[in-house]
Each structure stands twice: as structure tokens, then as C-alpha cells.
Motif scaffolding. Structure first.
Motif, PDB file in Angstrom:
ATOM      1  N   ALA A   1      67.114  65.883  47.555  1.00  0.00           N
ATOM      2  CA  ALA A   1      65.804  65.407  47.124  1.00  0.00           C
ATOM      3  C   ALA A   1      64.979  65.057  48.358  1.00  0.00           C
ATOM      4  N   SER A   2      63.745  65.510  48.392  1.00  0.00           N
ATOM      5  CA  SER A   2      62.878  65.237  49.536  1.00  0.00           C
ATOM      6  C   SER A   2      61.450  65.026  49.025  1.00  0.00           C
ATOM      7  N   GLY A   3      60.598  64.419  49.858  1.00  0.00           N
ATOM      8  CA  GLY A   3      59.213  64.200  49.484  1.00  0.00           C
ATOM      9  C   GLY A   3      59.074  63.308  48.271  1.00  0.00           C
ATOM     10  N   ARG A   4      58.257  63.743  47.322  1.00  0.00           N
ATOM     11  CA  ARG A   4      58.043  62.949  46.107  1.00  0.00           C
ATOM     12  C   ARG A   4      59.318  62.844  45.280  1.00  0.00           C
ATOM     13  N   ALA A   5      60.122  63.909  45.303  1.00  0.00           N
ATOM     14  CA  ALA A   5      61.379  63.871  44.549  1.00  0.00           C
ATOM     15  C   ALA A   5      62.298  62.794  45.086  1.00  0.00           C
ATOM     16  N   ALA A   6      62.315  62.613  46.414  1.00  0.00           N
ATOM     17  CA  ALA A   6      63.137  61.564  47.008  1.00  0.00           C
ATOM     18  C   ALA A   6      62.644  60.186  46.581  1.00  0.00           C
ATOM     19  N   GLY A   7      61.318  60.010  46.526  1.00  0.00           N
ATOM     20  CA  GLY A   7      60.775  58.735  46.072  1.00  0.00           C
ATOM     21  C   GLY A   7      61.137  58.442  44.630  1.00  0.00           C
ATOM     22  N   ALA A   8      61.053  59.478  43.783  1.00  0.00           N
ATOM     23  CA  ALA A   8      61.411  59.294  42.380  1.00  0.00           C
ATOM     24  C   ALA A   8      62.901  58.991  42.227  1.00  0.00           C
ATOM     25  N   ALA A   9      63.727  59.699  43.000  1.00  0.00           N
ATOM     26  CA  ALA A   9      65.175  59.460  42.936  1.00  0.00           C
ATOM     27  C   ALA A   9      65.510  58.055  43.409  1.00  0.00           C
ATOM     28  N   GLY A  10      64.803  57.598  44.451  1.00  0.00           N
ATOM     29  CA  GLY A  10      65.040  56.243  44.940  1.00  0.00           C
ATOM     30  C   GLY A  10      64.663  55.190  43.915  1.00  0.00           C
ATOM     31  N   GLY A  11      63.529  55.378  43.236  1.00  0.00           N
ATOM     32  CA  GLY A  11      63.135  54.441  42.194  1.00  0.00           C
ATOM     33  C   GLY A  11      64.112  54.442  41.028  1.00  0.00           C
ATOM     34  N   ALA A  12      64.568  55.637  40.637  1.00  0.00           N
ATOM     35  CA  ALA A  12      65.535  55.725  39.549  1.00  0.00           C
ATOM     36  C   ALA A  12      66.853  55.064  39.939  1.00  0.00           C
ATOM     37  N   THR A  13      67.246  55.215  41.203  1.00  0.00           N
ATOM     38  CA  THR A  13      68.483  54.598  41.678  1.00  0.00           C
ATOM     39  C   THR A  13      68.390  53.085  41.621  1.00  0.00           C
ATOM     40  N   THR A  14      67.256  52.543  42.046  1.00  0.00           N
ATOM     41  CA  THR A  14      67.070  51.094  41.996  1.00  0.00           C
ATOM     42  C   THR A  14      67.215  50.572  40.565  1.00  0.00           C
ATOM     43  N   GLY A  15      66.576  51.240  39.622  1.00  0.00           N
ATOM     44  CA  GLY A  15      66.675  50.824  38.229  1.00  0.00           C
ATOM     45  C   GLY A  15      68.081  50.991  37.677  1.00  0.00           C
ATOM     46  N   ALA A  16      68.753  52.094  38.057  1.00  0.00           N
ATOM     47  CA  ALA A  16      70.100  52.354  37.553  1.00  0.00           C
ATOM     48  C   ALA A  16      71.085  51.316  38.063  1.00  0.00           C
ATOM     49  N   VAL A  17      70.967  50.939  39.335  1.00  0.00           N
ATOM     50  CA  VAL A  17      71.868  49.932  39.897  1.00  0.00           C
ATOM     51  C   VAL A  17      71.645  48.580  39.222  1.00  0.00           C
ATOM     52  N   ALA A  18      70.400  48.214  38.989  1.00  0.00           N
ATOM     53  CA  ALA A  18      70.113  46.963  38.295  1.00  0.00           C
ATOM     54  C   ALA A  18      70.710  46.975  36.887  1.00  0.00           C
ATOM     55  N   LEU A  19      70.569  48.103  36.188  1.00  0.00           N
ATOM     56  CA  LEU A  19      71.150  48.232  34.848  1.00  0.00           C
ATOM     57  C   LEU A  19      72.664  48.127  34.903  1.00  0.00           C
TER      58      LEU A  19
END
Length: 341
Positions: A40-58
Motif C-alpha cells: 500500500a502506498s500513497g492514499r492507499a497507505a493512509g487508508a490502510a493506516g487509518g483502518a489499522t488504528t481502528g482495528a487495533v482499538a477494536l
């Protein structure tokens, strides 16, 4: 621990019938391969990072919702056993990790050493510890409680030890990282505990679905970390010889902890059943709790930091399966217990 709760845990145990290759580890390796081929790179990397943050919190919210306060209180009766497991996990392991510093640069690169030291700071795992303790005819309720206590303590102790011991190793750990741990891991966990009265029924009814959420969250963490590592050229820093040396070091580390935990338990006066629980709970490291913490602490360096933990996870399963099978087929000669709790 009441009998109904004990039986429910036993029903969830899966005893390996042959030398196991953890399917989840295979899924992790496939995820690493995907990140290497399609990072994942560019915008996809940003989206993956945001999803990861939410997934870890869950993920940590679910941990909090699952851990019963009653389990903790029931387990306090075996405080000596739990203190011994915690000492193995958060004292002996870190000391061996610090001693491995002398292997740099002969067997370990500085980056891989950081990963080895981090795995030494991670909490113990409950599922495989309980499975192998049961297989070897050890104290299963004690293994369940010891794993739960270690996981709970690791949410706080692992980041603190990492800040203290790895901060000088270039891992980018700072007060901000610890604050990130509190916001992303500890607060969701506490929220799960506070809301457990209302959500525990849902968690119990949808156990299989939520288990998939657990593993999916971890796979997302791995994909994000290794994608970032691929785009920054991290794989050019690891050679086949480096990986072979890493496996050798980890095999020695596992052998040392299996020996120290087992014979240390005997020296402290624990009986055979308790000694088995201490050995299997005190010599293991949790991939499930270690990966999310690494993603918060290490950022762009997370891929190399979690590689030793991933390899150690599979190694501990294979070795402990053999030990548990041997213990089950070679029971000791009955003799009076040296001490009871």
C-alpha cells in the motif's frame, strides 16, 4: 474458577495431533508476501493506516470485554504461580534479551536485535499455553489465569519496558509513543471492561465471528507494517544468512526459557502440574498482543521489529508440541508433592 467456566475453556482447546504448522502463521506469511508484491502506498497507505488504528482499538476493546473480573479474582488464590510466570515473562526474558546485545554484529544485525529484544518484552500467550498444559496433564486452570494476567499486564508493562530498554536502539519510542499506547490500546481495553456487563452476551454468542475479527485485525497490522517496510526498502537489509542466524538465536532463547522456567518451578517447590503450567506459560510470547503494540511503538520500523516475534511464535509451537507430547506419554513415578498452593 467455577466448574462451568473451566469446562468451557477446555472445550475450546485444540490439541495438536502432529507437529503443527500454525495456519495463522501461514496466513501471516501470505500477508507478508502480498505486502512485498503489492504494498500500500500513497492514499492507499493512509487508508490502510487509518483502518489499522481502528482495528487495533477494536481488538483491545474485545480483549477487555472478554476478560472476566471474576477470573482475575479466582486466580488470585494462586498468586505465587502467577508471580513466577510474570517473572519469567517480564524479568528473565528481558534479561536474556539484553544479554543478546553481545551477539551484535556477529549473529544479529542491530535492526534484528531490536526485534529480538522487543519479543522478550511481550506478554505470554494463553491459547497455546493452555493447550500444551492440558496435553501434558498440567494445571489447566492455573495456565488460563496466568495467561490472562500476563496479557493484561503486558498492555502496560510491554510499552514501558520498550521505552526504557529500546529507546536508545533507534526505534523511535518516545513519550508520544506511550501516549499512543494509552489512547489506542489501554483506553479501548478499559472501555471493554466497563461495558462488559452489556456486551459480554454478544461476545459469547458470536465468539467465532469475533475470533475472525481478531485475526483479521492482526493481518491488517502486518500488511500495513510490511507495506511500509517494502516501500522504504527494508527487505534489502535482511539476507538469508541473517534469517538463519536469527533462528539460531531464537532457538537458544526458547531452550533457555524452557529450562529456566521448568527447573526454577521445581526449586521454588511447585508440584508437577503447576510446574508444567509455569513452563508453558512462562516460555511463550503472544503474537496477538505483540503485533498491535509494535505497530504503535515502531511505526515505519515495525516490519523488522515484528519479524523475530513471528518466527519465534511458530518455533515455540513446534517445540512445545513435542515437549507436551513427551510429558503426556512419559508420566513420572508417583511421589509426594513438595508443596501445594
Amino acid at each position: 474458577m467455577n466448574s462451568r467456566h473451566f469446562r468451557r475453556h477446555l472445550l475450546r482447546i485444540r490439541i495438536p495431533s502432529r507437529l503443527p504448522v500454525d495456519p495463522f502463521v501461514l496466513a501471516l506469511l501470505m500477508t507478508v508476501g502480498l505486502a512485498a508484491l503489492l504494498p500500500a502506498s500513497g492514499r492507499a497507505a493512509g487508508a490502510a493506516g487509518g483502518a489499522t488504528t481502528g482495528a487495533v482499538a477494536l481488538l483491545f476493546f474485545l480483549y477487555g470485554a472478554r476478560l472476566s473480573t471474576r477470573e482475575v479474582l479466582d486466580g488470585l488464590r494462586h498468586w505465587r504461580l502467577h508471580a513466577t510466570v510474570l517473572a519469567c515473562t517480564f524479568v528473565l526474558f528481558p534479561l536474556l534479551g539484553l544479554a543478546a546485545r553481545g551477539l551484535v554484529p556477529y549473529l544479529l544485525t542491530p535492526q534484528l536485535y531490536t526485534g529480538v529484544l522487543f519479543l522478550c518484552l511481550v506478554a505470554s500467550t494463553m491459547q497455546s499455553s493452555v493447550a500444551f498444559t492440558s496435553m501434558a496433564r498440567g494445571n489447566v486452570p492455573a495456565a488460563i489465569c496466568a495467561g490472562s494476567f500476563s496479557s493484561l499486564a503486558g498492555i502496560v508493562i510491554t510499552p514501558l519496558l520498550a521505552t526504557l530498554l529500546i529507546g536508545g536502539e533507534g526505534a523511535g519510542i518516545s513519550a508520544g509513543s506511550v501516549a499512543g499506547i494509552v489512547a489506542q490500546l489501554l483506553l479501548p481495553f478499559l472501555a471493554g471492561q466497563l461495558l462488559r456487563r452489556w456486551v459480554s452476551g454478544f461476545v459469547i454468542r458470536h465468539r467465532k465471528l469475533l475470533s475472525s475479527v481478531d485475526r483479521g485485525s492482526i493481518l491488517l497490522v502486518v500488511y500495513t507494517a510490511f507495506s511500509e517496510g517494502t516501500t522504504t526498502g527494508v527487505w534489502h537489509k535482511v539476507t538469508p544468512a541473517d534469517l538463519a542466524s536469527l533462528l539460531l538465536v531464537e532457538a537458544a532463547l526458547l531452550a533457555a526459557m524452557l529450562t529456566l522456567s521448568r527447573y526454577g518451578a521445581k526449586r521454588l517447590g511447585f508440584g508437577r502440574a503447576d510446574g508444567i503450567a509455569i513452563q508453558f506459560a512462562g516460555s511463550k510470547k503472544s503474537l496477538a498482543s505483540g503485533l498491535p503494540i509494535a505497530s504503535v511503538l515502531f511505526g515505519a520500523q515495525a516490519s523488522l521489529a515484528v519479524l523475530p516475534l513471528m518466527l519465534f511464535h511458530q518455533l515455540q509451537i513446534m517445540v512445545c508440541a513435542l515437549l507436551a507430547r513427551h510429558a503426556a506419554t512419559h508420566p513420572p513415578t508417583p511421589q509426594p508433592a513438595r508443596a501445594t498452593l
